[in-house]
Structure formats: structure tokens, C-alpha cells
Design an enzyme around this catalytic site. Structure first.
Site, short mmCIF file in Angstrom:
data_model
loop_
_atom_site.label_atom_id
_atom_site.label_comp_id
_atom_site.label_asym_id
_atom_site.label_seq_id
_atom_site.Cartn_x
_atom_site.Cartn_y
_atom_site.Cartn_z
N ARG A 190 -2.07 -6.54 -8.20
CA ARG A 190 -0.97 -7.48 -7.99
C ARG A 190 -0.84 -8.50 -9.11
O ARG A 190 0.23 -9.01 -9.35
CB ARG A 190 -1.16 -8.22 -6.66
CG ARG A 190 -1.00 -7.34 -5.46
CD ARG A 190 -1.34 -8.08 -4.21
NE ARG A 190 -2.77 -8.41 -4.27
CZ ARG A 190 -3.51 -8.73 -3.23
NH1 ARG A 190 -2.97 -8.80 -2.05
NH2 ARG A 190 -4.79 -8.99 -3.36
N HIS B 127 0.83 -1.20 0.00
CA HIS B 127 0.00 0.00 0.00
C HIS B 127 0.87 1.26 0.00
O HIS B 127 0.62 2.21 -0.76
CB HIS B 127 -0.91 0.04 1.24
CG HIS B 127 -1.90 -1.04 1.33
ND1 HIS B 127 -2.04 -1.83 2.45
CD2 HIS B 127 -2.83 -1.49 0.44
CE1 HIS B 127 -3.01 -2.71 2.26
NE2 HIS B 127 -3.50 -2.53 1.04
N SER C 93 -3.03 -7.77 2.96
CA SER C 93 -3.36 -7.55 4.37
C SER C 93 -3.84 -8.84 5.02
O SER C 93 -3.51 -9.13 6.17
CB SER C 93 -4.44 -6.46 4.50
OG SER C 93 -3.94 -5.22 4.09
N LYS D 272 -16.73 -7.35 6.38
CA LYS D 272 -15.45 -7.84 6.89
C LYS D 272 -15.39 -7.68 8.40
O LYS D 272 -15.96 -6.76 8.96
CB LYS D 272 -14.29 -7.05 6.26
CG LYS D 272 -14.07 -7.35 4.80
CD LYS D 272 -12.84 -6.65 4.28
CE LYS D 272 -12.55 -7.00 2.84
NZ LYS D 272 -11.36 -6.30 2.35
#
Length: 174
Positions: free
Chosen positions: A101, A28, A139, A52
């Protein structure tokens, strides 16, 4: 009358970088730092995702991000609820910045960007590929490895590492 030889001053470009950042990783950080090379300001936008179960509260995540960029006035942190495009518009952003990614990220991000463009055509999405040393960092993996006692210090800023250590130590010894 303006001089045609002098270019018109453009308004500052403000990028909106949304995510849960639970926790903030060096991946990040890298996207934000590289975003600052392209845009005048970056708003790190913390989404309140009710689906979440976060490790850190919104206030804790906001404080950790602000601490990570305490010497960079072009980075601000914002917490938002609701539609991301509405929060971006309210903040004055003209670009949504997204880190990608790999192919799986791109497919998801492409669908999201398409929906966002339908909702707010004036808001552009810019994809930034992660650097090769960061493509495996997420994360989720950082939280899992930290919870199992693994060393995640190379993957997060120092203040995030300390917060992870404190949180995992507290949950290991209730």
C-alpha cells in the site's frame, strides 16, 4: 527431437498470496484478480498467526474467500502453519505475491522478502502496488469500523459484509 522453431511449453506459474485475510477486503480481491493476469494460478494462503486474535476463525475466512472466488477455478485457498516458504514450496508455487500500500508496507515486505530469499532462494517475491482507491484499506481498519457500527460495505465483498454484520451484531448483544 523437439523442433527449435516451437517454443518449449513452460510450466504453469503459481503465485502464493499469504496473509491472515481477517477479513478479506476489496484490496485483497484486487491483488488476487490482478495476480491472475500475470500468473496461471493464485493460491490464497491463510496463515495461522498465533500472535493475532482473529475476528473470524480460519474455517470462516477460508469459506469467505472460497465463496468470493467460487467462479474462478484458478484460485485455491490453503491454510498453513509454520514457515511460509515451506508451505509455498509444498504447494508448487514459484512466486510469493505481496500487495503493497505504501512505503511503510514496502519496508516490512522488503525485509520479509529478503529473509524468505535466504530460506528459499528459488522462491521469488513479486510486489504489486495497490490501486489508488485501495491504498487506505486494511483488514484492521475494516474490523474496527465495523465493530463501531460504521458502514464498511464498500470495502469488502458482499458475503464478507454480511458476515461482519452478523459477527458485530452478535458481539453487541451477548
Amino acid at each position: 527431437m523437439s523442433d527449435p522453431a516451437v517454443p518449449a511449453r513452460r510450466p504453469p506459474t503459481v503465485a502464493f498470496y499469504p496473509g491472515s485475510f481477517d477479513p478479506l477486503t476489496i484490496g485483497h480481491l484486487n491483488i488476487i484478480e490482478r495476480g491472475l493476469r500475470v500468473f496461471d494460478r493464485v493460491i490464497v494462503a491463510l496463515a495461522n498467526n498465533i500472535e493475532k486474535q482473529p475476528m473470524f476463525t480460519l474455517a470462516e475466512r477460508k469459506a469467505l474467500i472460497e465463496d468470493s472466488f467460487r467462479n474462478e477455478p484458478r484460485v485455491t485457498v490453503l491454510v498453513f502453519d509454520g514457515l511460509m516458504v515451506e508451505a509455498a514450496r509444498r504447494s508448487g508455487a514459484t512466486v510469493v505475491l505481496r500487495g503493497v500500500r505504501g512505503v511503510a508496507d514496502f519496508e516490512y515486505e522488503f525485509q520479509m522478502a529478503t529473509m524468505n530469499n535466504l530460506l528459499e532462494p528459488s522462491l521469488e517475491t513479486v510486489f504489486m502496488m495497490t490501486e489508488k482507491g485501495h491504498f487506505f484499506i486494511s483488514s484492521k481498519f475494516v474490523r474496527e469500523v465495523a465493530a463501531l457500527g460504521g458502514d464498511v460495505s464498500p470495502l469488502v465483498p458482499p458475503q464478507v459484509f454480511r458476515a461482519l454484520q452478523a459477527r458485530t451484531a452478535a458481539s453487541a448483544h451477548p
